[in-house]
Design a protein around this motif. Structure first.
Motif, PDB file in Angstrom:
ATOM      1  N   PHE A 123       2.550   2.215  -3.410  1.00  0.00           N
ATOM      2  CA  PHE A 123       1.746   2.453  -4.602  1.00  0.00           C
ATOM      3  C   PHE A 123       1.477   3.948  -4.776  1.00  0.00           C
ATOM      4  O   PHE A 123       0.796   4.566  -3.942  1.00  0.00           O
ATOM      5  CB  PHE A 123       0.429   1.687  -4.499  1.00  0.00           C
ATOM      6  CG  PHE A 123      -0.453   1.842  -5.713  1.00  0.00           C
ATOM      7  CD1 PHE A 123       0.038   1.565  -6.978  1.00  0.00           C
ATOM      8  CD2 PHE A 123      -1.762   2.276  -5.589  1.00  0.00           C
ATOM      9  CE1 PHE A 123      -0.766   1.714  -8.101  1.00  0.00           C
ATOM     10  CE2 PHE A 123      -2.570   2.418  -6.705  1.00  0.00           C
ATOM     11  CZ  PHE A 123      -2.072   2.142  -7.956  1.00  0.00           C
TER      12      PHE A 123
ATOM     13  N   GLU B 235       0.813  -1.218   0.000  1.00  0.00           N
ATOM     14  CA  GLU B 235       0.000   0.000   0.000  1.00  0.00           C
ATOM     15  C   GLU B 235       0.849   1.271   0.000  1.00  0.00           C
ATOM     16  O   GLU B 235       0.603   2.205  -0.765  1.00  0.00           O
ATOM     17  CB  GLU B 235      -0.925  -0.020   1.218  1.00  0.00           C
ATOM     18  CG  GLU B 235      -1.965   1.070   1.223  1.00  0.00           C
ATOM     19  CD  GLU B 235      -2.929   0.908   2.379  1.00  0.00           C
ATOM     20  OE1 GLU B 235      -3.991   1.541   2.342  1.00  0.00           O
ATOM     21  OE2 GLU B 235      -2.621   0.140   3.334  1.00  0.00           O
TER      22      GLU B 235
ATOM     23  N   GLU C 185      -4.008  -3.377  -3.023  1.00  0.00           N
ATOM     24  CA  GLU C 185      -3.049  -2.744  -2.118  1.00  0.00           C
ATOM     25  C   GLU C 185      -3.089  -3.486  -0.782  1.00  0.00           C
ATOM     26  O   GLU C 185      -4.145  -3.603  -0.159  1.00  0.00           O
ATOM     27  CB  GLU C 185      -3.395  -1.273  -1.927  1.00  0.00           C
ATOM     28  CG  GLU C 185      -3.348  -0.463  -3.213  1.00  0.00           C
ATOM     29  CD  GLU C 185      -3.782   0.979  -3.011  1.00  0.00           C
ATOM     30  OE1 GLU C 185      -3.257   1.626  -2.081  1.00  0.00           O
ATOM     31  OE2 GLU C 185      -4.657   1.454  -3.761  1.00  0.00           O
TER      32      GLU C 185
END
Length: 248
Positions: free
Chosen positions: A133, A130, A155
């Protein structure tokens, strides 16, 4: 601008966002020429319906892309993020799934290019950490060339625990490493598979590589040290797509 919204730029990124019923496009900034082009590309569909459209000169739009040194091509849009799919729910009652897992890959251009290739060759989804990204990156959206609208992006908070859980659900994990003993084209690629790619510089994290059932490689000219990760991924995705077509 809404707190949750962000800007994307480029012809393909903006047009595919407009085509995606799941994507909320709040405002769009166009040149007169880019508006004509939108209608040419979708003559039977008014993509600008229910969207606030503002006409700007190319120079006025430059402020949205100068910092990233990108070409906006006369297209800028303010969009909201798409609802995030949940990996656990997605894999439920599905077979023959192929997912990509990116371990330590953070460059927005590489991620965007991988998304574009994955969508092109019908990969089912991409797993990323997560915090790695770049969900609002103009560069990633531009590199993905609209393909991000058609890709499941999962994610997760922890790559290692995610791989562990997937292995318990009958997924095979293939780590791509130049030191792998077997060429990836020698694999049958049946069942549920995870394609694990590490970062260009350091490769997979040592602890993460332990979750790979197999280490495989892409055979290349011995004089060449390595391939760019997005090029490597595209080669693998194309091969798997070719195999699937032969079976079908």
């Amino acid at each position: 601008m809404n707190k949750s919204s962000f800007f994307i730029i480029g012809q393909h990124a903006v047009i595919e966002a407009l085509r995606n019923p799941k994507r909320k496009v709040l405002r769009i900034f166009l040149t007169e020429e880019s508006k004509k082009n939108i209608h040419k590309k979708s003559p039977n569909q008014n993509l600008l319906n229910n969207v606030k459209v503002y006409f700007k000169t190319k120079k006025e739009l430059d402020k949205y892309s100068t910092r990233e040194n990108l070409q906006h091509q006369g297209y800028v849009a303010e969009v909201e993020p798409i609802h995030k799919p949940i990996l656990k729910e997605y894999i439920k009652d599905k077979d023959n799934i192929t997912l990509i897992c990116l371990d330590g890959v953070t460059d927005p251009r590489n991620i965007g290019s991988i998304i574009r290739s994955a969508a092109s060759f019908n990969i089912d989804g991409i797993i990323l950490k997560e915090r790695n990204f770049p969900s609002e990156s103009k560069l990633m959206y531009k590199a993905a060339s609209g393909a991000i609208e058609y890709m499941n992006i999962f994610e997760v908070s922890n790559i290692n625990s995610t791989l562990k859980n997937l292995k318990e659900k009958n997924f095979w994990v293939y780590g791509f490493d130049s030191n792998g003993k077997k060429d990836f084209t020698d694999i049958e690629w049946k069942g549920n598979n995870i394609l694990l790619f590490g970062s260009e510089g350091s490769g997979m994290h040592k602890h993460t590589s332990k979750y790979a059932d197999f280490l495989v490689k892409i055979e290349i000219n011995k004089k060449i040290e390595s391939l760019n990760i997005s090029n490597s991924a595209a080669i693998v995705f194309h091969h798997l797509s070719y195999l699937k077509k032969r079976v079908d």
